[in-house]
Write a protein that holds these residues in place. Structure first.
Motif: not given
Length: 510
Positions: A165-193
């Motif tokens: 339970y703890a491992a899955v919760k840790f992974f899912l929380y971090s993965l969701v945060g990583g998806l937010f970052m991925l969207a921001a990374v892609i957006g940054l690539w587009v607007v940042g040259g």
């Protein structure tokens, strides 16, 4: 010596060691442990060499390396280290050999592969080094995500009660945060040259509205990783279920990726958004300090209690970062290091105590110091360091955060001091209920409670105690390295320190 590719070698070396250890036969567990330990010592020696070669006061980023990776995206294997990254790399190199020693028998009890356990620790070391050394945003994101994998298996395969339970919760929380970052990374690539190069992106011209959305994407990922309130709920479960050594790395190093990411990416790349969101970030930090400390007071599980104390400490780090003064920022980075040492020691000692008793419940102890006085003494010292007793390393960092914050935001600094009072409550009560007072008769019937610290365990705790005391009285070797990097970060944000006045100095002293 400064031309040596320290960062790429440091990133790859533990991975090579992990492959060697993983393919050792399961019938020779002691040999696998010895190889992993010696390999981690080699990484430590290489990191010390890098520390010696680093020029404090020189270029902001040193040991820069850049290799072609994905030319269509302008993504490169770019590594570079400023003072903030350097101290975190040193923390990793110090903690991993001690964790391997402390975890000598952790995998034996699980009846799973011993070589695989120690190979996972080395893989984790490789990914942690990579995430702090990366100077390419996409490379940082890759290490940020890959780092989850070895810790997931360490918790899920070798942990204690409710480990899946703890491992899955840790992974899912971090993965969701990583998806937010991925969207921001892609957006940054587009607007940042259309580049992922950190230096180019810092200079990119981004509109205010876009900058705020991109900041939010990175910040949510880092706030989950840190963790800040209200994204904190995964940590007590993961810290409580993980083996003590893995928990020490989880709380002592991995969580620092969140605060490091804010300093390295959020502030320099989105300076206006950082200032716009600062009041909210300060509020989250203050809530975390008080809320997590109150929850820690009521815990009956030792490892969950230590996990909650870490959430409170991260509140102090967040306050230090978003106070936007060099003094508070230096205190925040120093806190990242000192918290790793103090909480790492506390987790390891708690793990030793739990292994002897066979239980993590505080109510199952009582008067244990009469049976294991040395272990009880180390627990007491680790607790005092965790509550930032003067003379220990965390005190210096906590003091710098509060004083640096007080010069620009007195109400925030005053509220944050409540955490000091509550820290004394949860630490001293924990020590009193476990090792002090009347001896619990049930402890005398437990075979493990008749064994005090052995030589291996003394070798584990002695370096951490020495570093906590040394840096408590003489933090200059760290502050000399950290200060220039923090000052450069404040310049990126467009913040300058307020000029000291007689009145403000007297007020701070009071």
């Amino acid at each position: 010596m400064s031309d040596f590719p320290f960062l790429s070698v440091l990133t790859v070396a533990p991975l090579v060691g992990a492959l060697i250890v993983a393919f050792l036969p399961r019938s020779r567990p002691e040999f696998a442990k010895q190889v992993a330990f010696v390999w981690s010592l080699a990484v430590l020696a290489l990191t010390v060499g890098m520390w010696v070669a680093f020029k404090a006061g020189g270029e902001r980023f040193q040991f820069r390396e850049s290799y072609t990776w994905i030319p269509q995206w302008d993504a490169r294997f770019t590594f570079a280290a400023d003072g903030i990254a350097l101290v975190m790399l040193m923390l990793i190199a110090v903690l991993v050999p001690l964790v391997i020693l402390a975890s000598w028998h952790d995998a034996d009890a699980s009846k799973r592969s011993v070589p695989a356990y120690f190979a996972l620790l080395l893989v984790l070391e490789s990914t942690m080094i990579g995430v702090f050394a990366a100077a390419d945003v996409f490379l940082f994101y890759v290490f940020f995500e890959v780092m989850l994998v070895p810790m997931y298996f360490l918790i899920g395969s070798y942990g204690g009660h409710q480990r899946q339970y703890a491992a899955v919760k840790f992974f899912l929380y971090s993965l969701v945060g990583g998806l937010f970052m991925l969207a921001a990374v892609i957006g940054l690539w587009v607007v940042g040259g259309k580049t992922f190069d950190w230096q180019a992106l810092v200079q990119a011209d981004i509109s205010a509205g876009t900058e705020r959305w991109l900041f939010l994407g990175f910040f949510v990922a880092f706030a989950i990783k840190a963790p800040f309130f209200p994204f904190h709920t995964w940590l007590p479960d993961a810290g409580g279920a993980a083996p003590a050594g893995s928990a020490a790395l989880l709380v002592g190093v991995m969580d620092k990726v969140g605060t490091f990411g804010i300093l390295r990416y959020c502030l320099p790349m989105f300076p206006e958004a950082s200032k716009w969101f600062a009041p909210w970030a300060l509020a989250l930090g203050l809530i975390g300090i008080v809320y997590a400390a109150l929850l820690a007071v009521g815990q009956n599980d030792l490892k969950r209690l230590v996990s909650y104390t870490s959430i409170a400490h991260f509140g102090f780090i967040g306050v230090g970062i978003f106070a936007f003064t060099t003094q508070a920022g230096t205190g925040a980075v120093l806190y990242m290091v000192n918290h790793g040492l103090a909480t790492g020691l506390l987790f390891l000692v708690v793990g030793m105590l739990i292994a002897r008793r066979g239980s993590a419940l505080i109510s199952d102890f009582g008067g244990a110091g009469k049976l294991v006085p040395v272990l009880a003494g180390v627990l007491f010292f680790a607790g005092l360091a965790s509550l930032a007793l003067p003379g220990t390393a965390p005190f210096i960092s906590e003091f710098l955060v509060l004083v640096g914050t007080f010069t620009v935001n007195k109400p925030v600094a005053v509220i944050a001091t409540l955490g000091i009072i509550l820290a004394a409550a949860y630490v001293l009560w924990m020590v009193q209920r476990t090792t002090q007072g009347t001896l619990n008769p049930a402890l005398t019937e437990v075979e493990g409670m008749r064994r005090d610290l052995n030589l291996r365990e003394k070798v584990v705790v002695a370096p951490l105690i020495a570093l906590i005391v040394l840096l408590g009285f003489y933090p200059k070797p760290l502050t000399d390295v950290i200060n220039p990097a923090v000052q450069a970060t404040m310049q990126d944000v467009g913040k300058t320190d307020p000029a000291p006045t007689v009145g403000s100095v007297q007020e701070a002293a009071k």
